[in-house]
Every structure is written in structure tokens, then in C-alpha cells.
Design a protein around this motif. Structure first.
Motif, PDB file in Angstrom:
ATOM      1  N   TRP A  48       0.840  -1.195   0.000  1.00 14.44           N
ATOM      2  CA  TRP A  48       0.000   0.000   0.000  1.00 14.44           C
ATOM      3  C   TRP A  48       0.878   1.249   0.000  1.00 14.44           C
ATOM      4  CZ3 TRP A  48      -2.201   2.498   4.927  1.00 14.44           C
ATOM      5  CH2 TRP A  48      -3.030   3.594   4.591  1.00 14.44           C
ATOM      6  N   THR A  49       0.548   2.201  -0.850  1.00 10.99           N
ATOM      7  CA  THR A  49       1.347   3.424  -0.934  1.00 10.99           C
ATOM      8  C   THR A  49       1.394   4.186   0.386  1.00 10.99           C
ATOM      9  OG1 THR A  49      -0.590   4.606  -1.793  1.00 10.99           O
ATOM     10  CG2 THR A  49       1.014   3.779  -3.417  1.00 10.99           C
ATOM     11  N   GLY A  50       0.365   4.073   1.214  1.00  3.31           N
ATOM     12  CA  GLY A  50       0.382   4.752   2.503  1.00  3.31           C
ATOM     13  C   GLY A  50       1.515   4.258   3.384  1.00  3.31           C
ATOM     14  N   ASP A  51       1.664   2.940   3.471  1.00  2.75           N
ATOM     15  CA  ASP A  51       2.755   2.366   4.265  1.00  2.75           C
ATOM     16  C   ASP A  51       4.107   2.615   3.609  1.00  2.75           C
ATOM     17  OD1 ASP A  51       1.076   1.446   6.223  1.00  2.75           O
ATOM     18  OD2 ASP A  51       1.024  -0.627   5.513  1.00  2.75           O
ATOM     19  N   LEU A  52       4.166   2.489   2.288  1.00  8.60           N
ATOM     20  CA  LEU A  52       5.420   2.706   1.578  1.00  8.60           C
ATOM     21  C   LEU A  52       5.881   4.157   1.743  1.00  8.60           C
ATOM     22  CD1 LEU A  52       7.683   1.805  -0.310  1.00  8.60           C
ATOM     23  CD2 LEU A  52       6.122   2.164  -2.246  1.00  8.60           C
ATOM     24  N   ALA A  53       4.955   5.101   1.621  1.00  4.50           N
ATOM     25  CA  ALA A  53       5.308   6.514   1.787  1.00  4.50           C
ATOM     26  C   ALA A  53       5.839   6.778   3.191  1.00  4.50           C
ATOM     27  CB  ALA A  53       4.096   7.397   1.497  1.00  4.50           C
ATOM     28  N   ASN A  54       5.198   6.195   4.185  1.00  2.94           N
ATOM     29  CA  ASN A  54       5.681   6.377   5.562  1.00  2.94           C
ATOM     30  C   ASN A  54       7.085   5.805   5.729  1.00  2.94           C
ATOM     31  OD1 ASN A  54       3.379   7.694   6.452  1.00  2.94           O
ATOM     32  ND2 ASN A  54       2.405   5.830   7.216  1.00  2.94           N
ATOM     33  N   GLY A  55       7.334   4.659   5.116  1.00  3.81           N
ATOM     34  CA  GLY A  55       8.658   4.054   5.196  1.00  3.81           C
ATOM     35  C   GLY A  55       9.713   4.915   4.519  1.00  3.81           C
ATOM     36  N   LEU A  56       9.383   5.467   3.359  1.00  2.00           N
ATOM     37  CA  LEU A  56      10.329   6.318   2.646  1.00  2.00           C
ATOM     38  C   LEU A  56      10.605   7.606   3.419  1.00  2.00           C
ATOM     39  CD1 LEU A  56       9.006   5.873  -0.996  1.00  2.00           C
ATOM     40  CD2 LEU A  56      11.096   4.892  -0.019  1.00  2.00           C
ATOM     41  N   LEU A  57       9.577   8.143   4.066  1.00  3.25           N
ATOM     42  CA  LEU A  57       9.771   9.353   4.876  1.00  3.25           C
ATOM     43  C   LEU A  57      10.641   9.062   6.096  1.00  3.25           C
ATOM     44  CD1 LEU A  57       6.193  10.907   4.678  1.00  3.25           C
ATOM     45  CD2 LEU A  57       8.288  11.820   3.644  1.00  3.25           C
ATOM     46  N   GLU A  58      10.468   7.874   6.676  1.00  4.55           N
ATOM     47  CA  GLU A  58      11.320   7.495   7.800  1.00  4.55           C
ATOM     48  C   GLU A  58      12.773   7.384   7.339  1.00  4.55           C
ATOM     49  OE1 GLU A  58      11.743   4.055  11.284  1.00  4.55           O
ATOM     50  OE2 GLU A  58      10.404   3.718   9.567  1.00  4.55           O
ATOM     51  N   LEU A  59      12.994   6.753   6.196  1.00  2.00           N
ATOM     52  CA  LEU A  59      14.338   6.654   5.656  1.00  2.00           C
ATOM     53  C   LEU A  59      14.894   8.046   5.343  1.00  2.00           C
ATOM     54  CD1 LEU A  59      16.761   5.136   4.469  1.00  2.00           C
ATOM     55  CD2 LEU A  59      15.434   4.819   2.363  1.00  2.00           C
ATOM     56  N   ALA A  60      14.075   8.900   4.760  1.00  2.00           N
ATOM     57  CA  ALA A  60      14.516  10.252   4.421  1.00  2.00           C
ATOM     58  C   ALA A  60      14.950  11.020   5.666  1.00  2.00           C
ATOM     59  CB  ALA A  60      13.403  11.002   3.693  1.00  2.00           C
ATOM     60  N   SER A  61      14.257  10.779   6.783  1.00  2.00           N
ATOM     61  CA  SER A  61      14.604  11.490   8.017  1.00  2.00           C
ATOM     62  C   SER A  61      15.972  11.076   8.550  1.00  2.00           C
ATOM     63  CB  SER A  61      13.532  11.253   9.083  1.00  2.00           C
ATOM     64  OG  SER A  61      13.594   9.926   9.583  1.00  2.00           O
ATOM     65  N   LEU A  62      16.441   9.906   8.152  1.00  2.00           N
ATOM     66  CA  LEU A  62      17.751   9.411   8.590  1.00  2.00           C
ATOM     67  C   LEU A  62      18.856   9.677   7.574  1.00  2.00           C
ATOM     68  CD1 LEU A  62      16.704   5.884   9.952  1.00  2.00           C
ATOM     69  CD2 LEU A  62      16.962   8.013  11.254  1.00  2.00           C
ATOM     70  N   ALA A  63      18.466   9.997   6.345  1.00  2.00           N
ATOM     71  CA  ALA A  63      19.432  10.024   5.246  1.00  2.00           C
ATOM     72  C   ALA A  63      20.575  11.004   5.458  1.00  2.00           C
ATOM     73  CB  ALA A  63      18.708  10.347   3.937  1.00  2.00           C
ATOM     74  N   GLY A  64      20.308  12.108   6.100  1.00  2.53           N
ATOM     75  CA  GLY A  64      21.358  13.095   6.302  1.00  2.53           C
ATOM     76  C   GLY A  64      21.991  13.055   7.673  1.00  2.53           C
ATOM     77  N   THR A  65      21.800  11.958   8.398  1.00  2.00           N
ATOM     78  CA  THR A  65      22.296  11.847   9.767  1.00  2.00           C
ATOM     79  C   THR A  65      23.289  10.696   9.897  1.00  2.00           C
ATOM     80  OG1 THR A  65      20.672  10.263  10.635  1.00  2.00           O
ATOM     81  CG2 THR A  65      19.972  12.567  10.473  1.00  2.00           C
ATOM     82  N   ASP A  66      23.870  10.568  11.095  1.00  2.00           N
ATOM     83  CA  ASP A  66      24.796   9.453  11.318  1.00  2.00           C
ATOM     84  C   ASP A  66      24.060   8.144  11.566  1.00  2.00           C
ATOM     85  OD1 ASP A  66      23.772   9.938  13.829  1.00  2.00           O
ATOM     86  OD2 ASP A  66      25.688  10.434  14.766  1.00  2.00           O
ATOM     87  N   LYS A  67      22.728   8.186  11.546  1.00  2.00           N
ATOM     88  CA  LYS A  67      21.925   6.976  11.687  1.00  2.00           C
ATOM     89  C   LYS A  67      21.467   6.428  10.339  1.00  2.00           C
ATOM     90  CE  LYS A  67      20.167   8.149  16.300  1.00  2.00           C
ATOM     91  NZ  LYS A  67      18.961   8.386  17.131  1.00  2.00           N
ATOM     92  N   ALA A  68      21.955   7.014   9.267  1.00  2.00           N
ATOM     93  CA  ALA A  68      21.566   6.557   7.933  1.00  2.00           C
ATOM     94  C   ALA A  68      21.973   5.103   7.732  1.00  2.00           C
ATOM     95  CB  ALA A  68      22.222   7.433   6.876  1.00  2.00           C
ATOM     96  N   PRO A  69      21.132   4.288   7.087  1.00  2.00           N
ATOM     97  CA  PRO A  69      21.466   2.871   6.874  1.00  2.00           C
ATOM     98  C   PRO A  69      22.768   2.690   6.111  1.00  2.00           C
ATOM     99  CG  PRO A  69      19.155   3.277   6.393  1.00  2.00           C
ATOM    100  CD  PRO A  69      19.794   4.617   6.584  1.00  2.00           C
ATOM    101  N   SER A  70      23.578   1.756   6.569  1.00  2.00           N
ATOM    102  CA  SER A  70      24.831   1.473   5.865  1.00  2.00           C
ATOM    103  C   SER A  70      24.568   0.700   4.574  1.00  2.00           C
ATOM    104  CB  SER A  70      25.780   0.671   6.763  1.00  2.00           C
ATOM    105  OG  SER A  70      25.164  -0.540   7.193  1.00  2.00           O
ATOM    106  N   SER A  71      23.496  -0.095   4.556  1.00  2.00           N
ATOM    107  CA  SER A  71      23.121  -0.797   3.332  1.00  2.00           C
ATOM    108  C   SER A  71      22.445   0.189   2.394  1.00  2.00           C
ATOM    109  CB  SER A  71      22.167  -1.953   3.632  1.00  2.00           C
ATOM    110  OG  SER A  71      21.707  -2.541   2.426  1.00  2.00           O
ATOM    111  N   ARG A  72      22.961   0.311   1.188  1.00  2.00           N
ATOM    112  CA  ARG A  72      22.410   1.270   0.245  1.00  2.00           C
ATOM    113  C   ARG A  72      21.332   0.648  -0.632  1.00  2.00           C
ATOM    114  NH1 ARG A  72      27.099   3.670  -2.922  1.00  2.00           N
ATOM    115  NH2 ARG A  72      25.622   5.344  -3.402  1.00  2.00           N
ATOM    116  N   LEU A  73      21.117  -0.642  -0.474  1.00  2.00           N
ATOM    117  CA  LEU A  73      20.016  -1.345  -1.121  1.00  2.00           C
ATOM    118  C   LEU A  73      19.064  -1.833  -0.048  1.00  2.00           C
ATOM    119  CD1 LEU A  73      21.645  -3.526  -3.931  1.00  2.00           C
ATOM    120  CD2 LEU A  73      19.688  -2.006  -4.231  1.00  2.00           C
ATOM    121  N   LEU A  74      17.781  -1.528  -0.203  1.00  2.00           N
ATOM    122  CA  LEU A  74      16.773  -1.904   0.782  1.00  2.00           C
ATOM    123  C   LEU A  74      15.521  -2.388   0.068  1.00  2.00           C
ATOM    124  CD1 LEU A  74      17.183   1.288   3.005  1.00  2.00           C
ATOM    125  CD2 LEU A  74      17.959  -1.003   3.652  1.00  2.00           C
ATOM    126  N   HIS A  75      14.773  -3.249   0.738  1.00  2.00           N
ATOM    127  CA  HIS A  75      13.482  -3.708   0.232  1.00  2.00           C
ATOM    128  C   HIS A  75      12.383  -3.255   1.176  1.00  2.00           C
ATOM    129  CE1 HIS A  75      15.518  -7.347  -1.981  1.00  2.00           C
ATOM    130  NE2 HIS A  75      15.702  -6.197  -2.600  1.00  2.00           N
TER     131      HIS A  75
END
Length: 298
Positions: A190-217
Motif C-alpha cells: 500500500w502506498t500509505g505504508d510505503l510513503a511512511n517508510g520512505l519518509l522514515e528513511l529520508a529522516s535518517l538520510a542526512g544523519t549518522d543513523k543513515a542505513p549502511s546498506s544502500r540497497l533496501l526492500h
């Protein structure tokens, strides 16, 4: 606070992101053509400058895609321009202006002949032109030097745009019974859940908590077949799911080959500390609760 640029902002995922983000520019292809290098550079430059002026964290979430799977078989050059060159140009601009990039990709980069959920470390071997162009886009992003993540998803549906759920609702209104393939397995998202997940990732992208794996599912949890998915849609519509009959892929040949098995593992997503998606069947019920009119009257 984030400041987002969402190319492909008029598509079903882009519109969902725009509805959930606080500060966002979500242009459609007419406003931002991702194959136009000058337009891409200017858009990313403007995002970076505006975010800096307002004390915000800029992130690009690329939802622009040529996703007409069958048409791509005879229109591969256009598909490659959008799915391959577009991400390359975005990644180069993001690298130049130090803006994180999240690029949305697809299960079609895998061959679809597996028997266990695909991990991010599994080799890609697309069997369709569409899948090949999306794989090229992934390579371009990951090889760009930008702070970038590729997020693969699958079987996406939502309140905006056309999708499988809306198609089933339309057909339910005009046919007594439907035949839907029952030998392809994947993860409805569902796009609602996917959008929330992408926003969560975006909130970490510029921080030291950004995922080390650059490929995610990122998909709905669990898997099913198109036939079972259609029956679940009928249940949400208050209709008899037995009106949906199973059939084989061979009975409905299409120009582009479909993956028989495209279940994606969320192991890397969970290991990155990101919130797991809810079960796909639960998500479908929530989607109907929130956007029932969009699905019942497509």
C-alpha cells in the motif's frame, strides 16, 4: 524538518508522499522532466538552496518512472531514458549539491524464478525490458558517489492513479466472475505504508543513523498470489470472493514476462532499524478504511 523534492510527484506514490510530507515539492513530468539535465540540476540546486535558507534537511525521493511494463518491450529507448538516464542525472545533481537521494525501484530487476524471498545481496537478472531499465537506474544511482539509497518495492496500489485494486473493483462491477492468475507470487504494498517508510528513511538520510546498506526492500509483509489478492479486494468490497477464479499465466500471455516469484526480503530494512511494514492483508483493510471511496469508485 525535511524539505523534499519528489520527481514523479503526480504518480500514485508521489501523490501519497506529497500528502504526507510537511515541506515538499512534487512535480509531475511536465514540470520536471528527469531526462532534461538542465532542469534536473536546477531543481536540485533550488532544493538545496531553499533548505539551507530555512534550516531544513533536503532529500530527493525519486518516484519518476516509466512503468508501462508491456509497452517497454517495444519502447525500450524511452523507458531507458526515464528509468536509467533519469536516475543518473538526479544522482549526479545530488552528489554535486550534497543532497541525499532515495530512488524507488522494483522487484522486476530479479528473474522471478526463485523459491525464497530475494535478499538485497542477490544478483539481479531482469527478464523484461522494463526490469532491465530499472536495473540500469539502480546501477547509475549506486555508482554515482551520491549519498543514495535504492528502495525496491512491489505490487504497489493506492488511492491515487490506476492500480490492481482499482482494476478489480471496476471489473467486479461489470462481470459476474473474473479469472486471475494464481501462479505468480509477490508482496502487495500500500502506498500509505510505503510513503511512511520512505519518509522514515529520508529522516535518517542526512544523519549518522543513515542505513549502511544502500540497497533496501520495502513491501507489505507476507506474500500472496494475484488471485488471492483479488479475492481479498472482493472481501473489502463486500462481495463474494468466490467470483474470482484462479488461472495460469499461460492462459493470459503478455508481451513482457512476469516474475513467477518476486517476494522481497525485508531483512536489510529491519537491520537498518527502520519500521517493518504491516502485513499486506492488514494494510489492505486499512487502505479501504481510509480511502474506500477511491477504490469503490475508481
Amino acid at each position: 524538518m525535511l524539505s523534499l523534492l519528489v520527481p514523479g510527484g503526480h504518480g500514485q506514490l508521489g501523490r501519497e508522499l506529497a500528502a504526507r510530507a510537511e515541506v515538499v515539492r512534487a512535480p509531475g513530468s511536465a514540470e520536471l522532466d528527469v531526462t532534461n539535465a538542465g532542469a534536473v540540476v536546477e531543481a536540485v540546486k533550488t532544493l538545496a538552496s531553499s533548505a539551507a535558507d530555512n534550516g531544513l534537511s533536503p532529500v530527493v525521493v525519486n518516484c519518476a518512472a516509466y512503468n508501462a511494463v508491456d509497452a517497454a518491450e517495444t519502447d525500450a529507448s524511452r523507458a531507458f531514458a526515464i528509468n536509467g538516464d533519469g536516475p543518473r542525472l538526479l544522482a549526479a545533481a545530488c552528489a554535486a549539491h550534497n543532497v541525499p537521494l532515495i530512488h524507488v525501484s522494483t522487484d522486476y530487476v530479479f528473474p522471478g524464478d526463485g523459491d525464497r524471498p530475494y535478499e538485497v545481496t542477490d544478483p539481479v537478472r531482469p527478464k523484461s525490458a522494463y526490469g532491465a531499465t530499472k536495473a540500469a537506474g539502480e546501477d547509475a544511482v549506486l555508482g554515482s558517489g551520491a549519498r543514495a539509497w535504492v528502495v525496491r518495492t512491489s505490487w504497489v496500489y493506492g488511492a491515487f492513479g490506476g492500480n490492481f485494486v482499482k482494476t478489480m473493483a471496476k471489473l467486479a462491477a461489470s462481470r459476474d466472475t473474473l479469472s486471475v492468475v494464481d501462479d505468480q507470487r509477490g508482496c502487495p504494498t500500500w502506498t500509505g505504508d510505503l510513503a511512511n517508510g520512505l519518509l522514515e528513511l529520508a529522516s535518517l538520510a542526512g544523519t549518522d543513523k543513515a542505513p549502511s546498506s544502500r540497497l533496501l526492500h520495502c513491501t507489505g509483509t507476507g506474500d500472496t498470489t494475484w488471485c488471492a489478492f483479488a479475492r481479498a479486494v472482493f472481501e473489502e468490497l463486500g462481495l463474494d470472493p468466490e467470483r474470482v477464479h484462479p488461472c495460469t499465466t499461460e492462459e493470459f500471455p503478455r508481451p513482457a514476462p512476469r516474475p513467477a516469484y518476486s517476494v522481497l526480503s525485508d531483512r536489510a530494512w529491519r537491520e537498518a532499524g527502520l519500521t517493518p511494514m504491516r502485513p499486506w492483508r492488514e494494510a489492505l483493510a486499512v487502505a479501504f478504511t481510509e480511502h474506500g471511496d477511491h477504490f469503490r469508485n475508481p
